[in-house]
Design a protein around this motif. Structure first.
Motif, PDB file in Angstrom:
ATOM      1  N   ALA A 199       0.803  -1.222   0.000  1.00  0.00           N
ATOM      2  CA  ALA A 199       0.000   0.000   0.000  1.00  0.00           C
ATOM      3  C   ALA A 199       0.833   1.267   0.000  1.00  0.00           C
ATOM      4  O   ALA A 199       0.268   2.366  -0.056  1.00  0.00           O
ATOM      5  CB  ALA A 199      -0.922  -0.002   1.214  1.00  0.00           C
ATOM      6  N   SER A 200       2.161   1.135   0.071  1.00  0.00           N
ATOM      7  CA  SER A 200       2.984   2.335   0.196  1.00  0.00           C
ATOM      8  C   SER A 200       4.326   2.145  -0.495  1.00  0.00           C
ATOM      9  O   SER A 200       4.886   1.064  -0.479  1.00  0.00           O
ATOM     10  CB  SER A 200       3.213   2.647   1.678  1.00  0.00           C
ATOM     11  N   PRO A 201       4.876   3.219  -1.064  1.00  0.00           N
ATOM     12  CA  PRO A 201       6.221   3.120  -1.660  1.00  0.00           C
ATOM     13  C   PRO A 201       7.331   3.258  -0.623  1.00  0.00           C
ATOM     14  O   PRO A 201       8.504   3.142  -0.947  1.00  0.00           O
ATOM     15  CB  PRO A 201       6.244   4.301  -2.636  1.00  0.00           C
ATOM     16  N   LEU A 202       6.933   3.509   0.622  1.00  0.00           N
ATOM     17  CA  LEU A 202       7.915   3.750   1.668  1.00  0.00           C
ATOM     18  C   LEU A 202       8.270   2.468   2.404  1.00  0.00           C
ATOM     19  O   LEU A 202       7.422   1.596   2.607  1.00  0.00           O
ATOM     20  CB  LEU A 202       7.373   4.772   2.671  1.00  0.00           C
ATOM     21  N   THR A 203       9.520   2.376   2.845  1.00  0.00           N
ATOM     22  CA  THR A 203       9.958   1.295   3.713  1.00  0.00           C
ATOM     23  C   THR A 203       9.930   1.800   5.151  1.00  0.00           C
ATOM     24  O   THR A 203      10.531   2.827   5.457  1.00  0.00           O
ATOM     25  CB  THR A 203      11.370   0.829   3.352  1.00  0.00           C
ATOM     26  N   GLU A 204       9.223   1.096   6.000  1.00  0.00           N
ATOM     27  CA  GLU A 204       9.070   1.506   7.387  1.00  0.00           C
ATOM     28  C   GLU A 204       9.537   0.414   8.327  1.00  0.00           C
ATOM     29  O   GLU A 204       9.596  -0.762   7.947  1.00  0.00           O
ATOM     30  CB  GLU A 204       7.604   1.853   7.662  1.00  0.00           C
ATOM     31  N   THR A 205       9.824   0.801   9.549  1.00  0.00           N
ATOM     32  CA  THR A 205      10.266  -0.162  10.578  1.00  0.00           C
ATOM     33  C   THR A 205       9.087  -0.592  11.420  1.00  0.00           C
ATOM     34  O   THR A 205       8.330   0.250  11.916  1.00  0.00           O
ATOM     35  CB  THR A 205      11.334   0.475  11.471  1.00  0.00           C
ATOM     36  N   TYR A 206       8.965  -1.893  11.590  1.00  0.00           N
ATOM     37  CA  TYR A 206       7.885  -2.468  12.388  1.00  0.00           C
ATOM     38  C   TYR A 206       8.477  -3.319  13.510  1.00  0.00           C
ATOM     39  O   TYR A 206       9.570  -3.878  13.376  1.00  0.00           O
ATOM     40  CB  TYR A 206       6.972  -3.340  11.523  1.00  0.00           C
TER      41      TYR A 206
END
Length: 121
Positions: free
Chosen positions: A103-110
């Motif tokens: 759903a997003s082009p961003l890489t995020e930390t989970y």
């Protein structure tokens, strides 16, 4: 929504073994680095081990030779095999991953929800 769900952990005597698992939910486009951190009471969260998509690993000095991190990219899952456990390994263990969702082009930390590991002497 991306989630990391942990399993494993518990109570073990010194010298014993435990295995932790952490699976990412659906809606994943890609996962880069996955890792395990731990936090003991009164201490800061610290890196235990991490692994890249290609399988390159690094470990905290305190766990080298005893812990082993691995991952199954097809299952979006990371594991931590903990052998020769010591009382000082007692902590809450958290998995961590850098994820790009569909759903997003961003890489995020989970972060996972955390799991208690208690090693008795």
């Amino acid at each position: 929504q991306v989630q990391l769900v942990q399993s494993g952990g518990g109570l073990v005597q010194a010298g014993g073994s435990l295995r932790l698992s952490c699976a990412a939910s659906e809606m994943i486009f890609s996962i880069n680095v996955m890792g395990w951190y731990r936090q003991a009471p009164g201490k800061q969260r610290e890196l235990v081990a991490r692994i890249t998509y290609e399988g390159n690993t690094n470990y905290a000095d305190s766990v080298k030779g005893r812990f082993s991190i691995s991952r199954d990219n097809a299952k979006n899952t990371v594991y931590l095999q903990m052998n020769s456990l010591k009382p000082e390994d007692t902590a809450v263990y958290y998995c961590n991953a850098n994820i790009r969702s569909v759903a997003s082009p961003l890489t995020e930390t989970y972060w996972g929800q955390g799991t208690q590991v208690t090693v008795t002497s």
